[in-house]
Write a protein that holds these residues in place. Structure first.
Motif, PDB file in Angstrom:
ATOM      1  N   ASP A  15       0.830  -1.206   0.000  1.00 48.58           N
ATOM      2  CA  ASP A  15       0.000   0.000   0.000  1.00 48.58           C
ATOM      3  C   ASP A  15       0.865   1.256   0.000  1.00 48.58           C
ATOM      4  O   ASP A  15       0.621   2.195  -0.768  1.00 48.58           O
ATOM      5  CB  ASP A  15      -0.940   0.015   1.207  1.00 48.58           C
ATOM      6  N   LEU A  16       1.887   1.279   0.847  1.00 50.42           N
ATOM      7  CA  LEU A  16       2.757   2.450   0.902  1.00 50.42           C
ATOM      8  C   LEU A  16       3.503   2.650  -0.414  1.00 50.42           C
ATOM      9  O   LEU A  16       3.617   3.778  -0.905  1.00 50.42           O
ATOM     10  CB  LEU A  16       3.745   2.322   2.065  1.00 50.42           C
ATOM     11  N   CYS A  17       3.992   1.572  -0.997  1.00 48.20           N
ATOM     12  CA  CYS A  17       4.689   1.675  -2.288  1.00 48.20           C
ATOM     13  C   CYS A  17       3.745   2.192  -3.373  1.00 48.20           C
ATOM     14  O   CYS A  17       4.147   3.018  -4.213  1.00 48.20           O
ATOM     15  CB  CYS A  17       5.299   0.335  -2.679  1.00 48.20           C
ATOM     16  N   ALA A  18       2.506   1.732  -3.359  1.00 53.88           N
ATOM     17  CA  ALA A  18       1.524   2.221  -4.332  1.00 53.88           C
ATOM     18  C   ALA A  18       1.263   3.711  -4.139  1.00 53.88           C
ATOM     19  O   ALA A  18       1.162   4.469  -5.118  1.00 53.88           O
ATOM     20  CB  ALA A  18       0.222   1.429  -4.217  1.00 53.88           C
ATOM     21  N   ARG A  19       1.168   4.155  -2.890  1.00 51.28           N
ATOM     22  CA  ARG A  19       0.970   5.579  -2.613  1.00 51.28           C
ATOM     23  C   ARG A  19       2.151   6.400  -3.129  1.00 51.28           C
ATOM     24  O   ARG A  19       1.978   7.469  -3.718  1.00 51.28           O
ATOM     25  CB  ARG A  19       0.817   5.820  -1.108  1.00 51.28           C
TER      26      ARG A  19
END
Length: 108
Positions: A15-19
């Motif tokens: 999720d953080l990488c996608a953000r």
């Protein structure tokens, strides 16, 4: 039970990488306040899940934004943030290593 915790951790990292990837694609069009808001959300999530290197990099990136870095310069910072999120280690030494990398980047 350990596998469930690991899966949850992997979901947080994903999720953080996608953000970060979304912000990287849009950062040339985002206002500094919008970047800061997204960074704050990333910082809160990383802090909640014990991803200390990411918290360290977010603080440095905030300083870079405050100094006036914009556009293409932010891409490099986001690459460091992505590395910090995905490094898989969150001990004090790793946080210090990312802090040192950020200091070099800030001070040239």
């Amino acid at each position: 039970m350990a596998m469930a915790w690991q899966d949850a951790g992997n979901m947080v990292v994903a999720d953080l990488c996608a953000r970060i990837d979304t912000m990287d694609r849009r950062c040339d069009r985002l206002k500094p306040g919008e970047i800061a808001d997204e960074l704050e959300a990333i910082r809160r999530i990383a802090s909640r899940h014990g991803i200390g290197p990411a918290v360290t990099v977010v603080h440095a990136l905030d300083s870079a934004l405050a100094r006036g870095e914009r556009g293409p310069l932010v891409h490099g910072w986001l690459a460091i943030l992505r590395d910090a999120v995905g490094c898989g280690v969150s001990d004090a030494g790793t946080c210090e290593t990312f802090a040192a990398a950020c200091t070099v980047r800030l001070n040239g």
